[in-house]
Design a protein around this motif. Sequence first.
Motif, PDB file in Angstrom:
ATOM      1  N   SER A   1       7.638  15.977 -24.118  1.00 58.76           N
ATOM      2  CA  SER A   1       8.902  15.544 -23.511  1.00 58.76           C
ATOM      3  C   SER A   1       9.176  16.309 -22.221  1.00 58.76           C
ATOM      4  O   SER A   1       9.732  15.766 -21.260  1.00 58.76           O
TER       5      SER A   1
ATOM      6  N   LEU B   1       9.710  14.759 -18.426  1.00 54.27           N
ATOM      7  CA  LEU B   1      10.758  15.158 -17.476  1.00 54.27           C
ATOM      8  C   LEU B   1      10.124  15.549 -16.141  1.00 54.27           C
ATOM      9  O   LEU B   1      10.613  15.167 -15.071  1.00 54.27           O
TER      10      LEU B   1
ATOM     11  N   SER C   1       9.192  12.561 -14.125  1.00 51.08           N
ATOM     12  CA  SER C   1      10.320  11.857 -13.510  1.00 51.08           C
ATOM     13  C   SER C   1      10.760  12.494 -12.192  1.00 51.08           C
ATOM     14  O   SER C   1      11.460  11.863 -11.397  1.00 51.08           O
ATOM     15  N   TYR C   2      10.346  13.757 -11.955  1.00 53.93           N
ATOM     16  CA  TYR C   2      10.719  14.440 -10.711  1.00 53.93           C
ATOM     17  C   TYR C   2       9.848  14.023  -9.521  1.00 53.93           C
ATOM     18  O   TYR C   2      10.147  14.401  -8.387  1.00 53.93           O
TER      19      TYR C   2
ATOM     20  N   PHE D   1      17.791  18.547 -12.890  1.00 51.58           N
ATOM     21  CA  PHE D   1      17.850  17.613 -14.022  1.00 51.58           C
ATOM     22  C   PHE D   1      19.047  16.677 -13.832  1.00 51.58           C
ATOM     23  O   PHE D   1      18.956  15.455 -14.014  1.00 51.58           O
TER      24      PHE D   1
ATOM     25  N   THR E   1      18.757  12.527 -13.393  1.00 54.06           N
ATOM     26  CA  THR E   1      19.359  11.697 -14.450  1.00 54.06           C
ATOM     27  C   THR E   1      20.423  10.765 -13.874  1.00 54.06           C
ATOM     28  O   THR E   1      20.466   9.573 -14.225  1.00 54.06           O
TER      29      THR E   1
ATOM     30  N   HIS F   1      13.890  22.876 -21.399  1.00 54.89           N
ATOM     31  CA  HIS F   1      13.841  21.753 -20.461  1.00 54.89           C
ATOM     32  C   HIS F   1      14.645  21.961 -19.177  1.00 54.89           C
ATOM     33  O   HIS F   1      14.322  21.395 -18.137  1.00 54.89           O
TER      34      HIS F   1
ATOM     35  N   TRP G   1      19.025  15.687 -24.619  1.00 53.39           N
ATOM     36  CA  TRP G   1      18.429  16.075 -23.340  1.00 53.39           C
ATOM     37  C   TRP G   1      17.019  16.634 -23.453  1.00 53.39           C
ATOM     38  O   TRP G   1      16.401  16.962 -22.435  1.00 53.39           O
ATOM     39  N   THR G   2      16.489  16.732 -24.690  1.00 53.05           N
ATOM     40  CA  THR G   2      15.104  17.179 -24.837  1.00 53.05           C
ATOM     41  C   THR G   2      14.151  16.063 -25.281  1.00 53.05           C
ATOM     42  O   THR G   2      12.978  16.079 -24.923  1.00 53.05           O
TER      43      THR G   2
ATOM     44  N   PRO H   1      14.449  12.606 -21.326  1.00 54.91           N
ATOM     45  CA  PRO H   1      13.170  12.709 -20.604  1.00 54.91           C
ATOM     46  C   PRO H   1      12.258  11.484 -20.739  1.00 54.91           C
ATOM     47  O   PRO H   1      11.763  10.978 -19.724  1.00 54.91           O
TER      48      PRO H   1
END
Length: 403
Positions: free
Chosen positions: A52, A56, A59-60, A69, A73, A197, A346-347, A351
């Motif tokens: 996970s 994340l 996604s960056y 983060f 999001t 995370h 959020w973990t 993600p």
Amino acid sequence: MEHKPSLVGGACIIAGVCVGAGMLGLPSAGAGAWTLWSMFAVTLTMVVMTVSGWMLLESYKGYPLRVSFDTVTRDLLGKRVNALNNLSVYFVGGILLYAYITSSGLIIQEMLGLESHWGSVLFTLFFSVVVWHSTRAVDRISVLLVILMGLSFAFGISGMSMNVRLDLLLDRIGSETHYAPYALGMLPVALTSFGYHHSVSSMRAYYGEERRASRAILGGTAIALTFYLIWLASVFGNLPRSEFGPVIEQGGNVDALLKALGSVIESKAVASALNAFSMAAILSSFIGVGLGVFDYLADLFQFDNSRGGRAKSWAVTFLPPLLLSLLFPFGFLVAIGYAGAVATLWTCIIPPLLAWKVRRMGNKEGFRAPGGLLMIVLVIAFGVLTAAFHLLNMVDLLPVYKG
């Protein structure tokens, strides 16, 4: 030639974020599942939380190195989801502060002979001043605490590991035959022990790219897992399963676990080392989590960085969990379980949703977390089930070991 940050350094940063007071709740949470199933639950959690974190990280891609983060999001999933995500981050921080204040109060009560509420008040007032003073003060104190944790853990565990009994480790003296169902209720506590995370964006900025950051994340979670497995084996190999009854009855509080261990460990030096490690772990986690919540609330309420502004940030950060600790001392394990259930958002849920959104947008270049759509579904399912297991545990619909 430009110097590249070492993978060992990044892995140690992630391991340092993971390893803290949360690991103190693992033996009590795993008493029902005992050695093999507890180790399986912790290992499974490590694998899912690593993947996970990679999602994340994926996604960056395409964002500036210093992106947060929060920004990603809000950009990919919208303001409402981001607000819910931020609320869950704050809740987990607040409930962890509450757990640390409650446990430290009980330990100080044992040490100084005070009422537990005075122990909680003294602990909060004395050590929260470090966070109010400056991030630099937190940095300096954290280094000392990590050194103390490392030395006391090494001494305490080496002393315990020399006395591990195989019959206790495998529970051959008990009559239990069904351990697996108890492992379900352990997952929220295990999840809390891998909550790194919020540091993923820092790792990406540190290395300047995703692939090396992903290796550092894997190294860090692997180091944390090694610590947890050694800790579980050392405790379960010294303390009979039946002895966990009084500890669980007191909400899994750390002082109760330390008392139970002290009764079976012959060496006073080893028992003292475990006490020192526990206090250092709680204090290190308290000021680390406290700093995160402090900065988050300062930004949310737009408090400035003057002494008066920092005093306001201090008040909204530390007074609510202290008040809750005095009014509702539920116990360490209960609070950690709540934190794990909410942290699934959020973990384990946000993600994979972010990674799915990035892939739908057609961004196939660069780093990609393994497993495709099936892995996204599995990580989300793990998060949903972990939260569900906590809720089922609360209403006694899961097997609960009571000693």
